[in-house]
Every structure is written in C-alpha cells, then in structure tokens.
Design an enzyme around this catalytic site. Structure first.
Site, PDB file in Angstrom:
ATOM      1  N   HIS A 309      25.905  70.065 -90.827  1.00  0.00           N
ATOM      2  CA  HIS A 309      27.166  70.717 -91.181  1.00  0.00           C
ATOM      3  C   HIS A 309      27.048  71.240 -92.598  1.00  0.00           C
ATOM      4  O   HIS A 309      26.441  70.611 -93.446  1.00  0.00           O
ATOM      5  CB  HIS A 309      28.331  69.715 -91.112  1.00  0.00           C
ATOM      6  CG  HIS A 309      29.664  70.373 -91.027  1.00  0.00           C
ATOM      7  ND1 HIS A 309      30.330  70.828 -92.139  1.00  0.00           N
ATOM      8  CD2 HIS A 309      30.447  70.678 -89.960  1.00  0.00           C
ATOM      9  CE1 HIS A 309      31.470  71.378 -91.757  1.00  0.00           C
ATOM     10  NE2 HIS A 309      31.569  71.304 -90.447  1.00  0.00           N
ATOM     11  N   ASP A 367      30.962  68.930 -82.650  1.00  0.00           N
ATOM     12  CA  ASP A 367      30.522  69.525 -81.382  1.00  0.00           C
ATOM     13  C   ASP A 367      29.571  68.636 -80.595  1.00  0.00           C
ATOM     14  O   ASP A 367      29.293  68.916 -79.430  1.00  0.00           O
ATOM     15  CB  ASP A 367      29.841  70.868 -81.671  1.00  0.00           C
ATOM     16  CG  ASP A 367      30.858  71.878 -82.169  1.00  0.00           C
ATOM     17  OD1 ASP A 367      30.661  72.438 -83.255  1.00  0.00           O
ATOM     18  OD2 ASP A 367      31.875  72.055 -81.479  1.00  0.00           O
TER      19      ASP A 367
HETATM   20  C1  SDX Z   1      31.172  73.790 -86.576  1.00  0.00           C
HETATM   21  O1  SDX Z   1      32.229  74.998 -91.197  1.00  0.00           O
HETATM   22  C2  SDX Z   1      32.916  74.263 -90.412  1.00  0.00           C
HETATM   23  O2  SDX Z   1      33.790  73.550 -90.804  1.00  0.00           O
HETATM   24  C3  SDX Z   1      32.532  74.372 -88.935  1.00  0.00           C
HETATM   25  C4  SDX Z   1      33.208  73.409 -87.990  1.00  0.00           C
HETATM   26  C5  SDX Z   1      34.686  73.667 -87.866  1.00  0.00           C
HETATM   27  O3  SDX Z   1      35.419  72.740 -87.498  1.00  0.00           O
HETATM   28  O4  SDX Z   1      35.097  74.839 -88.025  1.00  0.00           O
HETATM   29  O5  SDX Z   1      32.989  72.079 -88.454  1.00  0.00           O
HETATM   30  C6  SDX Z   1      32.630  73.545 -86.588  1.00  0.00           C
HETATM   31  O6  SDX Z   1      30.762  74.920 -86.601  1.00  0.00           O
HETATM   32  C7  SDX Z   1      30.258  72.610 -86.614  1.00  0.00           C
HETATM   33  C8  SDX Z   1      28.747  73.030 -86.670  1.00  0.00           C
HETATM   34  C9  SDX Z   1      28.305  73.378 -85.230  1.00  0.00           C
HETATM   35  N1  SDX Z   1      26.929  73.945 -85.272  1.00  0.00           N
HETATM   36  C10 SDX Z   1      25.885  73.235 -84.810  1.00  0.00           C
HETATM   37  O7  SDX Z   1      25.949  72.075 -84.433  1.00  0.00           O
HETATM   38  C11 SDX Z   1      24.575  74.032 -84.791  1.00  0.00           C
HETATM   39  C12 SDX Z   1      23.428  73.153 -85.314  1.00  0.00           C
HETATM   40  N2  SDX Z   1      23.625  72.953 -86.787  1.00  0.00           N
HETATM   41  C13 SDX Z   1      23.068  73.923 -87.641  1.00  0.00           C
HETATM   42  O8  SDX Z   1      22.596  75.097 -87.203  1.00  0.00           O
HETATM   43  C14 SDX Z   1      23.432  73.758 -89.119  1.00  0.00           C
HETATM   44  O9  SDX Z   1      23.425  72.432 -89.415  1.00  0.00           O
HETATM   45  C15 SDX Z   1      24.742  74.394 -89.554  1.00  0.00           C
HETATM   46  C16 SDX Z   1      24.817  75.833 -89.178  1.00  0.00           C
HETATM   47  C17 SDX Z   1      25.887  73.670 -88.967  1.00  0.00           C
HETATM   48  C18 SDX Z   1      24.828  74.278 -91.078  1.00  0.00           C
HETATM   49  O10 SDX Z   1      23.806  75.036 -91.574  1.00  0.00           O
HETATM   50  P1  SDX Z   1      23.537  75.151 -93.158  1.00  0.00           P
HETATM   51  O11 SDX Z   1      24.499  74.356 -93.933  1.00  0.00           O
HETATM   52  O12 SDX Z   1      23.413  76.602 -93.464  1.00  0.00           O
HETATM   53  O13 SDX Z   1      22.160  74.412 -93.305  1.00  0.00           O
HETATM   54  P2  SDX Z   1      20.772  75.112 -93.192  1.00  0.00           P
HETATM   55  O14 SDX Z   1      20.746  75.968 -91.959  1.00  0.00           O
HETATM   56  O15 SDX Z   1      20.491  75.735 -94.499  1.00  0.00           O
HETATM   57  O16 SDX Z   1      19.819  73.849 -92.930  1.00  0.00           O
HETATM   58  C19 SDX Z   1      19.343  73.062 -94.019  1.00  0.00           C
HETATM   59  C20 SDX Z   1      18.078  72.396 -93.493  1.00  0.00           C
HETATM   60  C21 SDX Z   1      17.063  73.399 -92.894  1.00  0.00           C
HETATM   61  O17 SDX Z   1      15.792  72.802 -92.958  1.00  0.00           O
HETATM   62  P3  SDX Z   1      14.810  73.169 -94.241  1.00  0.00           P
HETATM   63  O18 SDX Z   1      14.869  74.667 -94.423  1.00  0.00           O
HETATM   64  O19 SDX Z   1      15.399  72.401 -95.394  1.00  0.00           O
HETATM   65  O20 SDX Z   1      13.453  72.670 -93.804  1.00  0.00           O
HETATM   66  O21 SDX Z   1      18.421  71.533 -92.387  1.00  0.00           O
HETATM   67  C22 SDX Z   1      17.797  71.999 -91.204  1.00  0.00           C
HETATM   68  C23 SDX Z   1      17.432  73.446 -91.441  1.00  0.00           C
HETATM   69  O22 SDX Z   1      16.341  73.839 -90.625  1.00  0.00           O
HETATM   70  N3  SDX Z   1      18.795  71.877 -90.146  1.00  0.00           N
HETATM   71  C24 SDX Z   1      18.526  71.449 -88.917  1.00  0.00           C
HETATM   72  C25 SDX Z   1      19.767  71.419 -88.265  1.00  0.00           C
HETATM   73  N4  SDX Z   1      20.732  71.843 -89.101  1.00  0.00           N
HETATM   74  C26 SDX Z   1      20.114  72.123 -90.270  1.00  0.00           C
HETATM   75  N5  SDX Z   1      17.359  71.099 -88.333  1.00  0.00           N
HETATM   76  C27 SDX Z   1      17.459  70.703 -87.021  1.00  0.00           C
HETATM   77  N6  SDX Z   1      18.627  70.633 -86.324  1.00  0.00           N
HETATM   78  C28 SDX Z   1      19.785  70.984 -86.915  1.00  0.00           C
HETATM   79  N7  SDX Z   1      20.937  70.928 -86.237  1.00  0.00           N
END
Ligand code: SDX
Length: 433
Positions: A309, A367
């Site tokens: 998140h 989620d």
């Molecule tokens: C919602 O914003 C809100 O409040 C949203 C929400 C709401 O109520 O409105 O809470 C609802 O959207 C919840 C989130 C639902 N999405 C998912 O579950 C999709 C999976 N999660 C991700 O794609 C990710 O965690 C996000 C999009 C939620 C957040 O992304 P960020 O903050 O931009 O983090 P990032 O993509 O920069 O990741 C940081 C690191 C990366 O690795 P490195 O580059 O450091 O090596 O963490 C890794 C990412 O690859 N990473 C994950 C991951 N999420 C982040 N690796 C594996 N699985 C994951 N789920």
C-alpha cells in the site's frame, strides 16, 4: 518565521512556511515556490505531495490507523452501519434520529432509476465490463437530473442533498441492473421496505416468482464491506474525483471519473486480481510458494495482489477487520473448506515471514480478503470492483463537496519537467529521410 523551512538554492536562502495538521502531519507550503525561486517540485506518483487540506478521513500508515471524521474505523465497523457512516462522511457528524430517518427516506425514495435508463443497458454488447457500464450510467444521471448537474458549483451545491442521495442509492440499482442484464434476467424493482444492503441483494438475486432473502450474516458482511470502503483520503480514484470537481464539473461526472480510476488492477481492481491470483495458484497445484518467488522477482509482472500500500506501511486496519469477520460470514453460508481461502491464508503467513515483503513493509491491504467475501456472497468476480465503487461513493461525494464548496478552489493543474526534444525546425515531407 521560526518554523519555516529554509531552502538553499543557487547560493540563496529561501524561507518556506510550514503547515501542521490536526493530527500533527507536517507539510512545507510550496504554493509560492516557483514565484520565489523559479523552481517547481518533482514527485511522480505524488508519494510526498499533499494536494489539499481535508477534514474527512485521517490515515496514519505507519500505525495502521484509519478514522472517518475522527471516528476510528474499528468502532464504526463494530457499532455503525454503511448508511450511517455514509451520512457521517458526507456531513461531518453522526446523524441524530431525525437526520438518520430522513437520510434513509431519501435513499429509499431514490432507489429506482428512470425507466428510460433500462434502454442504456441495451447499447452495451453482452460481456461488457460492469465498471464500464457503471461509469457511463452514473454520468448519465446528469442527463436525467439536469437541475443537479448544471456545472455551476453554487447551484449544484444548493441541490447537493438530493444529488448525493441519488448517487448513493442509484449506484446500487445500476450495479444490480447490469448484473441482471448480463444474465439475461428481468430487472427486479427495489423494495422501499428493505434496508440498503438487503435491497441491493434483492435487486441482484430475487426472481419474479421468489424473493431472495439474505441471512443476517450475509447482509452484515456486505454492510461491513461497504462501510470499510467508504473513504480513504486522497487515493487514486478520490483524487480523480477531486481533479474533475476542481474544474466545476457536477457530482455525477466527477464520480463517473472516479469509477474509471478505481477500475485499475493496482487500485480497486485488485480485489478481482486477488481471486484470479488465488485461482491460478490453486489450478497449478502450487501451495503459493512458487507464486511468492515469482512475485519477489517481479517475473511476468507477477505481484502479490492484495499486498502492499502506498500509505500503510503496517497492516491495513480494514484487512484485519474483514479477516476477523470472515469466519462468521462463511459459517453462515455453510462454506467450510474454501480452497482459495486456505491458499490466501498460506500466502499471508509465508509473505509476513519473508524478508522481501517485510523489508518493503508489504502487508495485506483491504483487497486481499474482500474478494473472498464477495465470492462467498455470490457476487460475480467481474463485479467485485463495482462493489468497491458502491462502498466508496460516500467518500467521493464528500470530497466532491469539499472541492465544490471551497471558495478558494483552484483547478487542479500540475506542472511538469519537460525532457523532450529542444527547439527544432519543421522539415517538409519531401526532404525527410
Ligand atoms: C487500494 O491509496 C489507497 O488508499 C488505495 C486503497 C483505497 O482504499 O482507496 O487502499 C485501495 O488500492 C489498495 C491497493 C490495492 N492494490 C494491490 O493490492 C496491487 C498490489 N500492490 C501494489 O501494486 C503496490 O503495493 C501498490 C500499488 C498498492 C503501492 O505501490 P507503491 O506504493 O507505488 O509501491 P511501489 O510500486 O513503488 O513498490 C515498492 C517496492 C517495489 O519493489 P523494489 O522496486 O523496491 O524492488 O515494493 C514492491 C515493488 O516491486 N512491491 C511489491 C508489491 N507491492 C509493491 N512486490 C510484490 N507484490 C506486491 N504486491
């Protein structure tokens, strides 16, 4: 000023005021930065940028705190209802008995849609995604209620109570109608006697010859799901609603844009993606460990959906609440050994011990389990994000109102840093290589 930030730029010191919110959040006020220094800030994804001052929802991502208008989500989940929380989020206070009755009456009054709207569903090819239908039909409400969608914010605010009730009540009817259409079933008219969630399930699953009556546990599971999704400060879809509202656009157009932003798999679409992920793990006979290794390597774009998140660097409090209520809902549905639930639990256990996730502070978000509740209730998978939109509607409405009623509202228009080609002269076609 003593608390100003001092910025050293090109040998000069600039003083920038700071802002501290009611919960101690601190910000550097850069509204005059460009005028003072010629510099702008750069923050792709806005992870470090506050777009507004808001008094609707507070999140402390490190402590896993979520409060709607100051009330902790745990207390609201335990003691309140989706409709009451919708009133709270929109109006800023819990309703007294008279206000609660009036709000319920308004929602009941506005639950049917104009009969002409049924024709709009005819225009969508079979198999159309319900989020595309929802966004289009929400926007069309401005055509059926033009007096509520003048795009003159002061006029639209004068009729806000009616527009808000229409949006909250009809989003549910539109969703149910799109489900019925997709199944070739007749539309089921809402019943004034039924509470919000029961009426939705009635419109979804009743038949002309037999009413669908949900168990109290199913109705309360849906009620809890919607309540937990009701607002979440400046998430992607709510920021979209605010962006559209900042141009003076009406409530229906703004929330329709919010539906589009919510659809993405990184946002509200994640609840569908979690079930797809669990089902594929189950189909491959994987116990989840192979998937986790892939997710860590980012191979094939595999992420552990429902994990991570932007704000929560701790457990999403909503995920905790949903998980705790889960067993009660499943038991009432007579669901014992759901293989996908077993995989979800194994994935969560493994990830929470795995340094890749722990070091990146990736925990289950709202989620991760919510799709399993929807699936248990019988909501089709392609409607999971529609359910998220129904839940988020009060938040979108409250944020639209916060923008529209701000006398100092400025249209959202971010800057950029241009990195494209510098000036070059046009080359006529015949002279191009
Ligand atoms: C919602 O914003 C809100 O409040 C949203 C929400 C709401 O109520 O409105 O809470 C609802 O959207 C919840 C989130 C639902 N999405 C998912 O579950 C999709 C999976 N999660 C991700 O794609 C990710 O965690 C996000 C999009 C939620 C957040 O992304 P960020 O903050 O931009 O983090 P990032 O993509 O920069 O990741 C940081 C690191 C990366 O690795 P490195 O580059 O450091 O090596 O963490 C890794 C990412 O690859 N990473 C994950 C991951 N999420 C982040 N690796 C594996 N699985 C994951 N789920």
């Amino acid at each position: 000023m003593p608390n100003d930030a001092v910025l050293k730029l090109e040998g000069k010191d600039y003083s920038l005021p700071t802002i501290v919110g009611s919960e101690g959040e601190k910000a550097i006020d850069v509204r005059n930065l460009r005028a003072q220094t010629g510099f702008i800030t750069y923050d792709d994804g806005f992870a470090n940028t506050g777009s507004c001052l808001s008094d609707i929802t507070f999140i402390d991502g490190d402590a896993g705190i979520l409060r709607y208008r100051g009330y902790p989500i745990e207390q609201l989940a335990e003691q309140s209802s989706f409709v009451e929380v919708a009133y709270l989020i929109i109006n800023g206070h819990l309703p007294n008995p008279t206000q609660r009755r009036r709000f319920g009456d308004l929602l009941r009054e506005h639950s049917p849609v104009h009969s002409d709207m049924a024709h709009l569903f005819e225009g969508f090819p079979i198999g159309s995604h319900p989020m595309a239908i929802l966004s289009a039909l929400l926007n069309s409400l401005g055509c059926y209620y033009p007096h509520l969608a003048t795009n003159r914010p002061q006029e639209d605010l004068a009729n806000f109570e009616e527009a808000a009730a229409i949006a909250i009540s009809k989003v549910r009817t539109i969703a149910a109608m799109s489900y019925r259409k997709s199944r070739g079933l007749p539309y089921i008219f809402p019943k004034r006697s039924l509470p919000y969630c029961e009426n939705f399930l009635h419109m979804m699953f009743s038949m002309p010859y037999e009413d669908y009556v949900p168990t109290p546990e199913v109705a309360s599971a849906l009620n809890l799901f919607l309540l937990l999704h009701a607002d979440h400060e400046q998430n992607c879809s709510t920021s979209t609603v605010r962006m559209v509202a900042s141009s003076g656009a009406n409530l229906f157009a703004s929330t329709a844009a919010g539906v589009c932003a919510l659809w993405g798999p990184l946002h509200g679409g994640a609840n569908m993606a979690v079930i797809e992920m669990l089902a594929s793990i189950h189909a491959e006979g994987d116990d989840g460990s192979k998937f986790i290794e892939n997710a860590k390597s980012g191979k094939g774009g595999n992420r552990l959906m429902g994990f991570g998140h932007r704000v929560y660097r701790n457990y999403d409090p909503r995920a905790k609440i949903i998980k705790a209520s889960f067993d009660k809902a499943l038991a009432s549905l007579g669901i014992k050994d759901d293989p996908l639930l077993a995989i979800a639990r194994r994935l969560e256990e493994a990830a929470l011990k795995d340094d890749y996730f722990v070091s990146r502070k990736l925990y289950p978000n709202v989620d991760f389990y919510s799709g399993l509740i929807m699936r248990a209730i019988g909501i089709p998978q392609n409607m999971f994000t529609v359910m998220f939109a129904i839940g988020r509607m009060p938040g979108w409405i409250a944020h639209w109102k916060e923008v529209a009623s701000n006398p100092k509202n400025k249209i959202y228009r971010p800057r950029q840093v241009y990195v494209g080609p510098t000036k070059r002269d046009f080359v006529p076609l015949e002279k191009r290589g």
